[in-house]
Design an enzyme around this catalytic site. Structure first.
Site, PDB file in Angstrom:
ATOM      1  N   HIS A  17       0.770  -1.207   0.008  1.00 12.06           N
ATOM      2  CA  HIS A  17       0.158   0.054   0.064  1.00 12.06           C
ATOM      3  C   HIS A  17       0.846   1.251  -0.005  1.00 12.06           C
ATOM      4  O   HIS A  17       0.668   2.215  -0.817  1.00 12.06           O
ATOM      5  CB  HIS A  17      -0.802   0.131   1.392  1.00 12.06           C
ATOM      6  CG  HIS A  17      -1.974  -1.168   1.381  1.00 12.06           C
ATOM      7  ND1 HIS A  17      -2.188  -1.881   2.411  1.00 12.06           N
ATOM      8  CD2 HIS A  17      -2.801  -1.432   0.291  1.00 12.06           C
ATOM      9  CE1 HIS A  17      -3.176  -2.759   2.006  1.00 12.06           C
ATOM     10  NE2 HIS A  17      -3.594  -2.522   0.969  1.00 12.06           N
ATOM     11  N   LYS A  41     -15.548  -6.630   5.818  1.00 12.57           N
ATOM     12  CA  LYS A  41     -14.528  -7.507   5.879  1.00 12.57           C
ATOM     13  C   LYS A  41     -14.368  -7.706   7.632  1.00 12.57           C
ATOM     14  O   LYS A  41     -13.376  -8.753   7.762  1.00 12.57           O
ATOM     15  CB  LYS A  41     -13.180  -6.820   5.667  1.00 12.57           C
ATOM     16  CG  LYS A  41     -13.209  -7.245   3.983  1.00 12.57           C
ATOM     17  CD  LYS A  41     -11.759  -7.089   3.357  1.00 12.57           C
ATOM     18  CE  LYS A  41     -11.631  -6.971   1.996  1.00 12.57           C
ATOM     19  NZ  LYS A  41     -10.349  -6.670   1.550  1.00 12.57           N
ATOM     20  N   ARG A  90      -2.269  -5.830  -8.236  1.00 14.89           N
ATOM     21  CA  ARG A  90      -0.990  -6.471  -7.915  1.00 14.89           C
ATOM     22  C   ARG A  90      -0.890  -7.613  -9.138  1.00 14.89           C
ATOM     23  O   ARG A  90       0.467  -8.055  -9.526  1.00 14.89           O
ATOM     24  CB  ARG A  90      -1.157  -7.274  -6.536  1.00 14.89           C
ATOM     25  CG  ARG A  90      -0.963  -6.247  -5.431  1.00 14.89           C
ATOM     26  CD  ARG A  90      -1.566  -6.927  -4.246  1.00 14.89           C
ATOM     27  NE  ARG A  90      -3.031  -7.209  -4.467  1.00 14.89           N
ATOM     28  CZ  ARG A  90      -3.738  -7.941  -3.617  1.00 14.89           C
ATOM     29  NH1 ARG A  90      -3.112  -8.625  -2.649  1.00 14.89           N
ATOM     30  NH2 ARG A  90      -5.070  -8.252  -4.062  1.00 14.89           N
ATOM     31  N   SER A 128      -3.381  -7.990   2.957  1.00 14.30           N
ATOM     32  CA  SER A 128      -3.633  -7.618   4.336  1.00 14.30           C
ATOM     33  C   SER A 128      -3.630  -8.827   5.142  1.00 14.30           C
ATOM     34  O   SER A 128      -3.406  -9.185   6.457  1.00 14.30           O
ATOM     35  CB  SER A 128      -4.670  -6.718   4.616  1.00 14.30           C
ATOM     36  OG  SER A 128      -4.108  -5.424   4.053  1.00 14.30           O
TER      37      SER A 128
HETATM   38  N1  COA Z   1      -0.333  -4.109  -1.429  1.00 17.84           N
HETATM   39  C1  COA Z   1      -0.566  -5.021  -0.495  1.00 17.84           C
HETATM   40  N2  COA Z   1      -1.875  -5.386  -0.544  1.00 17.84           N
HETATM   41  C2  COA Z   1      -2.813  -4.889  -1.440  1.00 17.84           C
HETATM   42  C3  COA Z   1      -2.539  -3.782  -2.427  1.00 17.84           C
HETATM   43  C4  COA Z   1      -0.996  -3.620  -2.297  1.00 17.84           C
HETATM   44  N3  COA Z   1      -0.660  -2.681  -3.242  1.00 17.84           N
HETATM   45  N4  COA Z   1      -3.449  -3.543  -3.085  1.00 17.84           N
HETATM   46  C5  COA Z   1      -4.617  -4.196  -2.774  1.00 17.84           C
HETATM   47  N5  COA Z   1      -4.383  -5.181  -1.571  1.00 17.84           N
HETATM   48  C6  COA Z   1      -4.823  -6.160  -0.860  1.00 17.84           C
HETATM   49  C7  COA Z   1      -5.448  -5.631   0.233  1.00 17.84           C
HETATM   50  O1  COA Z   1      -4.398  -5.901   1.484  1.00 17.84           O
HETATM   51  C8  COA Z   1      -6.629  -6.327   0.441  1.00 17.84           C
HETATM   52  O2  COA Z   1      -6.215  -7.741   0.896  1.00 17.84           O
HETATM   53  P1  COA Z   1      -7.275  -8.705   2.112  1.00 17.84           P
HETATM   54  O3  COA Z   1      -8.508  -8.969   1.002  1.00 17.84           O
HETATM   55  O4  COA Z   1      -6.148  -9.760   2.165  1.00 17.84           O
HETATM   56  O5  COA Z   1      -7.315  -7.741   2.998  1.00 17.84           O
HETATM   57  C9  COA Z   1      -7.099  -6.643  -1.035  1.00 17.84           C
HETATM   58  O6  COA Z   1      -6.059  -6.532  -1.610  1.00 17.84           O
HETATM   59  C10 COA Z   1      -8.264  -5.682  -1.431  1.00 17.84           C
HETATM   60  O7  COA Z   1      -8.210  -4.721  -0.549  1.00 17.84           O
HETATM   61  P2  COA Z   1      -8.431  -3.142  -0.659  1.00 17.84           P
HETATM   62  O8  COA Z   1      -7.714  -2.691  -1.710  1.00 17.84           O
HETATM   63  O9  COA Z   1      -8.289  -2.612   0.839  1.00 17.84           O
HETATM   64  O10 COA Z   1      -9.850  -3.127  -0.963  1.00 17.84           O
HETATM   65  P3  COA Z   1     -11.202  -3.461  -0.555  1.00 17.84           P
HETATM   66  O11 COA Z   1     -11.521  -4.506  -1.472  1.00 17.84           O
HETATM   67  O12 COA Z   1     -10.940  -3.930   0.817  1.00 17.84           O
HETATM   68  O13 COA Z   1     -11.987  -2.153  -0.453  1.00 17.84           O
HETATM   69  C11 COA Z   1     -13.513  -0.511  -1.450  1.00 17.84           C
HETATM   70  C12 COA Z   1     -12.630  -2.050  -1.232  1.00 17.84           C
HETATM   71  C13 COA Z   1     -13.565  -0.310   0.120  1.00 17.84           C
HETATM   72  C14 COA Z   1     -12.638   0.437  -1.884  1.00 17.84           C
HETATM   73  C15 COA Z   1     -14.705  -0.774  -1.748  1.00 17.84           C
HETATM   74  O14 COA Z   1     -15.468  -1.934  -1.466  1.00 17.84           O
HETATM   75  C16 COA Z   1     -15.606   0.432  -2.091  1.00 17.84           C
HETATM   76  O15 COA Z   1     -15.369   1.386  -2.446  1.00 17.84           O
HETATM   77  N6  COA Z   1     -16.597   0.446  -1.141  1.00 17.84           N
HETATM   78  C17 COA Z   1     -17.402   1.556  -0.960  1.00 17.84           C
HETATM   79  C18 COA Z   1     -19.058   1.336  -1.318  1.00 17.84           C
HETATM   80  C19 COA Z   1     -19.259   1.498  -2.788  1.00 17.84           C
HETATM   81  O16 COA Z   1     -18.881   2.707  -3.241  1.00 17.84           O
HETATM   82  N7  COA Z   1     -19.538   0.504  -3.382  1.00 17.84           N
HETATM   83  C20 COA Z   1     -19.751   0.499  -4.857  1.00 17.84           C
HETATM   84  C21 COA Z   1     -18.346   0.187  -5.443  1.00 17.84           C
HETATM   85  S1  COA Z   1     -18.560  -0.051  -7.216  1.00 17.84           S
END
Ligand code: COA
Length: 159
Positions: A17, A41, A90, A128
């Site tokens: 991140h 989550k 990624r 994560s």
């Molecule tokens: N390095 C390490 N890990 C990474 C990474 C990076 N560069 N990029 C992504 N990841 C990992 C995260 O650690 C996470 O891992 P995990 O699943 O083991 O916890 C995974 O990839 C994805 O997580 P993240 O990037 O945090 O996204 P998310 O899926 O948790 O969050 C939101 C997504 C919150 C942005 C999305 O759900 C959202 O916009 N919600 C709001 C509601 C909304 O508007 N919904 C309509 C969307 S169309």
């Protein structure tokens, strides 16, 4: 003024991140790293803890700020007057979900563009949940998370 938001669950914030934040900071005038409060989550760390950890990790970057949001991401982006949503890609397995989310966000708000950034290849295997699993099983997370976060993980799992 080009303002980007970088949303995620960040449970916890990892070196992958942080790599994305550095890349975004080099491209945009201002970057807001924003923690999703309504994530399905069931995070290990509270929103405030996640915000604190990110703040500590990005303290040297003065155009990067930390915030949290609840509800629709595009609504939050508009409130913040951000033109761009940053997401990290990624590997190819991230693509399908990210593509769907980016297209839906564009349907909801035509004027907000999702920009995908690739972290350094050293971090493509990081997530994560894998970091949490290592910490829970007593492994060292030092190489995977910014300074201070390994200690917080240890404290969480020992309490
Ligand atoms: N390095 C390490 N890990 C990474 C990474 C990076 N560069 N990029 C992504 N990841 C990992 C995260 O650690 C996470 O891992 P995990 O699943 O083991 O916890 C995974 O990839 C994805 O997580 P993240 O990037 O945090 O996204 P998310 O899926 O948790 O969050 C939101 C997504 C919150 C942005 C999305 O759900 C959202 O916009 N919600 C709001 C509601 C909304 O508007 N919904 C309509 C969307 S169309």
């Amino acid at each position: 003024m080009k303002r980007a938001i970088y949303p995620g669950t960040f449970d916890p914030f990892t070196n992958g991140h942080l790599d994305i934040v550095h890349r975004a900071a080099a491209l945009f005038d201002e970057v807001i790293v924003t923690v999703a409060r309504n994530s399905s989550k069931k995070p290990l760390f509270t929103t405030d803890e996640r915000i604190d950890m990110i703040k500590e990790s990005i303290s040297s970057l003065n155009t990067v700020h930390v915030d949290s949001f609840e509800g629709l991401l595009v609504k939050y982006a508009k409130e913040k007057k951000a033109q761009v949503i940053i997401r990290g890609l990624r590997m190819i397995s991230d693509f399908e979900f990210e593509f769907q989310m980016a297209l839906m966000n564009r349907k909801l708000a035509e004027d907000i563009t999702t920009v995908f950034l690739m972290p350094d290849e050293r971090y493509t295997y990081l997530s994560s949940s894998i970091v949490r699993e290592i910490a829970q099983l007593g492994g060292g997370c030092g190489p995977f998370v910014p300074q201070g976060i390994e200690k917080r993980l240890k404290e969480k799992y020992s309490s």
